[in-house]
Design a protein around this motif. Structure first.
Motif, short mmCIF file in Angstrom:
data_model
loop_
_atom_site.label_atom_id
_atom_site.label_comp_id
_atom_site.label_asym_id
_atom_site.label_seq_id
_atom_site.Cartn_x
_atom_site.Cartn_y
_atom_site.Cartn_z
N ALA A 36 28.18 32.90 39.54
CA ALA A 36 28.32 34.23 40.00
C ALA A 36 27.48 34.36 41.23
O ALA A 36 26.06 33.93 41.14
N ASP A 37 27.77 35.17 42.27
CA ASP A 37 27.10 35.53 43.33
C ASP A 37 26.25 36.84 42.91
O ASP A 37 25.20 36.92 43.40
N MET A 38 26.89 37.60 42.01
CA MET A 38 26.24 38.82 41.85
C MET A 38 26.67 39.21 40.38
O MET A 38 27.92 39.28 39.93
N CYS A 39 25.75 39.60 39.83
CA CYS A 39 26.23 40.61 38.48
C CYS A 39 25.59 41.92 38.27
O CYS A 39 24.59 42.13 38.87
N ALA A 40 26.30 42.59 37.92
CA ALA A 40 25.81 44.19 38.06
C ALA A 40 25.96 44.83 36.71
O ALA A 40 27.11 44.60 35.89
N MET A 41 24.87 45.63 35.98
CA MET A 41 24.74 46.10 34.90
C MET A 41 24.11 47.35 35.13
O MET A 41 23.44 47.75 35.95
N ILE A 42 24.70 48.49 34.31
CA ILE A 42 24.16 50.06 34.46
C ILE A 42 23.54 50.19 33.25
O ILE A 42 22.32 50.32 33.09
N ARG A 43 24.31 50.75 32.21
CA ARG A 43 23.98 51.20 30.96
C ARG A 43 23.05 50.21 30.31
O ARG A 43 22.27 50.73 29.49
N THR A 44 23.44 49.06 30.42
CA THR A 44 22.55 47.85 29.60
C THR A 44 21.16 48.09 30.07
O THR A 44 20.46 47.82 29.17
N LEU A 45 21.17 48.11 31.25
CA LEU A 45 19.56 48.19 31.97
C LEU A 45 19.20 49.62 31.64
O LEU A 45 17.86 49.64 31.79
N ILE A 46 19.57 50.54 31.22
CA ILE A 46 18.94 52.01 31.11
C ILE A 46 18.49 51.68 29.47
O ILE A 46 17.58 52.28 29.06
N ALA A 47 19.34 51.16 28.48
CA ALA A 47 19.04 51.03 27.01
C ALA A 47 17.80 50.12 27.11
O ALA A 47 17.14 50.24 26.03
N VAL A 50 17.78 41.42 30.85
CA VAL A 50 18.08 40.23 31.57
C VAL A 50 17.04 39.14 31.36
O VAL A 50 17.53 37.93 31.00
N ASN A 51 15.84 39.56 31.39
CA ASN A 51 14.91 38.59 31.28
C ASN A 51 14.78 38.05 29.53
O ASN A 51 14.53 37.01 29.27
N LYS A 52 15.12 38.75 28.68
CA LYS A 52 15.12 38.56 27.34
C LYS A 52 16.49 37.72 27.31
O LYS A 52 16.24 36.41 26.58
N ALA A 53 17.52 37.77 27.91
CA ALA A 53 18.50 36.91 28.01
C ALA A 53 18.09 35.22 28.44
O ALA A 53 18.67 34.29 28.04
N ARG A 54 17.56 35.59 29.79
CA ARG A 54 17.36 34.46 30.23
C ARG A 54 16.28 33.52 29.65
O ARG A 54 16.33 32.23 29.71
N THR A 55 15.42 34.19 28.76
CA THR A 55 14.57 33.20 27.93
C THR A 55 15.09 33.06 26.65
O THR A 55 13.95 32.76 25.62
N GLY A 56 16.22 33.26 26.24
CA GLY A 56 16.72 33.00 24.85
C GLY A 56 16.14 33.75 23.72
O GLY A 56 16.18 33.54 22.69
N ARG A 57 15.88 35.19 24.20
CA ARG A 57 15.73 36.07 23.25
C ARG A 57 16.80 37.19 23.12
O ARG A 57 16.40 38.54 23.27
N GLU A 58 18.13 36.79 23.16
CA GLU A 58 19.23 37.56 23.09
C GLU A 58 19.14 38.68 21.98
O GLU A 58 19.50 39.97 22.29
#
Length: 267
Positions: A1-12, A17-25
């Motif tokens: 993907a060239d771009m991913c957009a999230m709104i409410r996820t990032l408010i919560a 994103v960093n947690k997902a990227r480092t295996g801490r889902e």
């Protein structure tokens, strides 16, 4: 993907994103899609953004110091293991305080456990599971389940601070007949403690009343909602969820009597 957009996820959870990227889902604070954030910013007088599951959202400057460890760690006792108690306990422990959490029942969650019963409450159920997992696994929280907080048990901990998060009691209006055998509190219905029979009248058309009506209608019950104010006024409370609920209730054949008041309940 060239771009991913999230709104409410990032408010919560701004760090999702960093947690997902480092295996801490599993650590990502779930958005429950209650749209409190949208309701706050789309009104006649827009307010600062807020989030039902992230108390820091919209208050980052005010709470900027809360990101740093406490200079003087203290002993904190939290009474109550519902959503507020769990958040308070983990927040205090994150700052380096020594935390003891008393919960009278043998399980965490409080009244939120009643709210997640319907099948369509999966988002809230995920949040509850996350909050329990976070609290149970937090190394700084000494969890005391099935332990009632009394003057003696709290004093024995010699705390520097006590946080009371025991929740609220149901507000039962003084309507004649509410103590009858054919009347049930919504929490007892959702938890399965009481059955309703086939024909059900729900007094109160707010979010809780509408969700319960939808849950019962999908089980084949004949449901009527009685609400004192008109439907347009009900929509103003939480426009997006209430509009969606109204569409679902209409689909299930639930009758809504707005501008009607429950006077009394007879046999």
């Amino acid at each position: 993907a060239d771009m991913c957009a999230m709104i409410r996820t990032l408010i919560a959870d701004p760090d999702s994103v960093n947690k997902a990227r480092t295996g801490r889902e599993a650590e990502i604070r779930p958005c429950i899609r209650c749209v409190l954030c949208l309701n706050r910013t789309h009104g006649m007088e827009p307010l600062l953004v807020a989030c039902a599951v992230n108390p820091r959202a919209g208050r980052e400057v005010e709470l900027s110091c809360s990101h740093f460890p406490a200079t003087t760690p203290k002993k904190v006792v939290v009474i109550g293991g519902g959503p507020a108690g769990m958040e308070a306990a983990c927040d205090a422990a994150d700052k380096g305080h020594q935390v003891v959490l008393f919960e009278e029942k043998d399980i965490l969650g409080g009244t939120l456990r009643l709210a997640v019963v319907p099948d369509f409450k999966d988002d809230l159920k995920r949040y509850l599971q996350w909050a329990i997992r976070r609290t149970t696994n937090h190394p700084g929280v000494d969890l005391r389940l099935a332990t009632k907080a009394t003057r003696e048990t709290v004093a024995a901990e010699d705390p520097d601070a006590v946080i009371v998060a025991v929740g609220a009691e149901a507000n039962m209006p003084p309507i004649p007949g509410l103590d009858g055998r054919n009347v049930a509190w919504v929490g007892d219905v959702e938890s399965g403690v009481k059955d309703t029979g086939e024909n059900v009248v729900i007094a109160g058309g707010g979010l809780t009343g509408c969700e319960t009506a939808l849950n019962l209608a999908r089980k084949g019950k004949n449901v009527t909602i009685v609400e004192m104010v008109d439907w347009e006024a009900m929509l103003q409370v939480s426009p997006i969820p209430m509009t969606a609920l109204h569409q679902l209730l209409d689909k299930e054949g639930v009758a809504i009597l707005d501008n009607h008041r429950l006077i009394r309940v007879e046999e």
